[in-house]
Write an enzyme that holds these catalytic residues in place. Sequence first.
Site, PDB file in Angstrom:
ATOM      1  N   ALA A 104       0.813  -1.214   0.000  1.00 13.44           N
ATOM      2  CA  ALA A 104       0.000   0.000   0.000  1.00 13.44           C
ATOM      3  C   ALA A 104       0.853   1.273   0.000  1.00 13.44           C
ATOM      4  CB  ALA A 104      -0.928  -0.007   1.214  1.00 13.44           C
ATOM      5  N   ALA A 110       9.650  -3.108   4.428  1.00 11.21           N
ATOM      6  CA  ALA A 110      10.871  -2.562   5.044  1.00 11.21           C
ATOM      7  C   ALA A 110      10.711  -2.471   6.559  1.00 11.21           C
ATOM      8  CB  ALA A 110      11.185  -1.189   4.462  1.00 11.21           C
ATOM      9  N   ALA A 111       9.508  -2.116   7.026  1.00 13.25           N
ATOM     10  CA  ALA A 111       9.296  -1.979   8.468  1.00 13.25           C
ATOM     11  C   ALA A 111       9.391  -3.336   9.170  1.00 13.25           C
ATOM     12  CB  ALA A 111       7.939  -1.328   8.747  1.00 13.25           C
ATOM     13  N   ASP A 152      12.899   3.597   1.394  1.00 12.91           N
ATOM     14  CA  ASP A 152      12.022   3.011   2.423  1.00 12.91           C
ATOM     15  C   ASP A 152      12.808   2.550   3.649  1.00 12.91           C
ATOM     16  OD1 ASP A 152       9.980   3.355   0.631  1.00 12.91           O
ATOM     17  OD2 ASP A 152       9.167   1.331   0.835  1.00 12.91           O
TER      18      ASP A 152
HETATM   19  O1  PMV Z   1       7.411   0.872  -1.286  1.00 13.40           O
HETATM   20  P1  PMV Z   1       6.550   1.968  -1.778  1.00 13.40           P
HETATM   21  O2  PMV Z   1       5.378   1.509  -2.561  1.00 13.40           O
HETATM   22  O3  PMV Z   1       6.248   2.921  -0.707  1.00 13.40           O
HETATM   23  O4  PMV Z   1       7.344   2.819  -2.897  1.00 13.40           O
HETATM   24  C1  PMV Z   1       8.692   3.039  -2.885  1.00 13.40           C
HETATM   25  C2  PMV Z   1       9.003   4.236  -3.712  1.00 13.40           C
HETATM   26  C3  PMV Z   1       9.447   4.024  -5.126  1.00 13.40           C
HETATM   27  O5  PMV Z   1      10.126   5.221  -5.485  1.00 13.40           O
HETATM   28  C4  PMV Z   1       8.261   3.836  -6.054  1.00 13.40           C
HETATM   29  C5  PMV Z   1      10.389   2.832  -5.302  1.00 13.40           C
HETATM   30  C6  PMV Z   1      11.741   3.003  -4.656  1.00 13.40           C
HETATM   31  O6  PMV Z   1      12.436   1.999  -4.512  1.00 13.40           O
HETATM   32  O7  PMV Z   1      12.130   4.136  -4.316  1.00 13.40           O
END
Ligand code: PMV
Length: 323
Positions: A104, A110-111, A152
């Site tokens: 989403a 990542a968290a 992230d």
């Molecule tokens: O993980 P998300 O959906 O919050 O998106 C990450 C942001 C992007 O720029 C689309 C991808 C990235 O690796 O920076």
Amino acid sequence: MPAFTATAPAKIILFGEHAVVYGRPAIAVPVPALQARAIVRADVRARPGSVRLIAPAIELDATLSDLPPAHPLRRAVELTAETLHAPHIPSCQITIQSTIPVAAGMGSGAAVSVALIRALAAYLGHPLPSETVSALAFEVEKIHHGNPSGVDNTVIALERAVYFVRGKAPQLLSIHVPFQLVIADSGIASPTAQVVSDVRSAWQKNQAEYEELFDQIATIVTNALILFEKTGLTETQGDYLTTLGSWMNENQALLRKMGVSCPELDRLVEIARQAGAYGAKLSGGGRGGNMIALVDEENKPSVIRALEEAGANRVISTAIGGD
Ligand code: PMV
């Protein structure tokens, strides 16, 4: 033996998603109202070296060695053990809980990695610095995202607003004048890897146009950095919000041109603006997931109500900055 617990916040990208994959800057902030949590408990009754992973949200209850080698949770555990030169993890049970919606745009993967790496490192007796936690989570992000920029894992591990350029040390950002955002979930799950890969194909076909879009986004990010770093505003609070909001709208228009919005997100963005938000845009990978709207105390209730009535899945508000 005590349980070792660690948490990690969700995140949103204020400006610069996608362009950040191509070397342009982005600004991202943590959202502590939503969190992933990892709890590691010694399990003396289990056979030696057994690591059991339990993540009810994804209906996972498995032994580490039974998971595929490229499973993100297995990778996070093994990377942590390798980094700490701990080939034999004492038997334990690792429970993952999270209130962050998956796929989403809020950094759920990542968290979870950050919380898990932190809790496991503490269990193994060697808490890791945030930079190392971020670097390990970045390795796991490669499984989720294919070609992640690293924004992230950085904002989530550092738990601070960051000005981020791929491959460079992140700049911690003090947002001196606070503001409020409403975050609304379109309810559409949209794996970031797919959208990032589609942008790559479009860029390959039309590099000049996409490079120009990325440059225009970079200009917005640079202007936002300058505005955020100002300690005393010469403009009124209203002007500050109007400026920020117009940049969010501009960024959204550029993301649409890039093909990463979708009708549902466009609709929520439009509804938030009509309900009085200073500006609104998607946040994260796009094609679903969350949108953010800039509000003040006065228009916040009507923006929240309008988004809820429009069918947004989960609408929360969060304060950003003031540091
Ligand atoms: O993980 P998300 O959906 O919050 O998106 C990450 C942001 C992007 O720029 C689309 C991808 C990235 O690796 O920076």
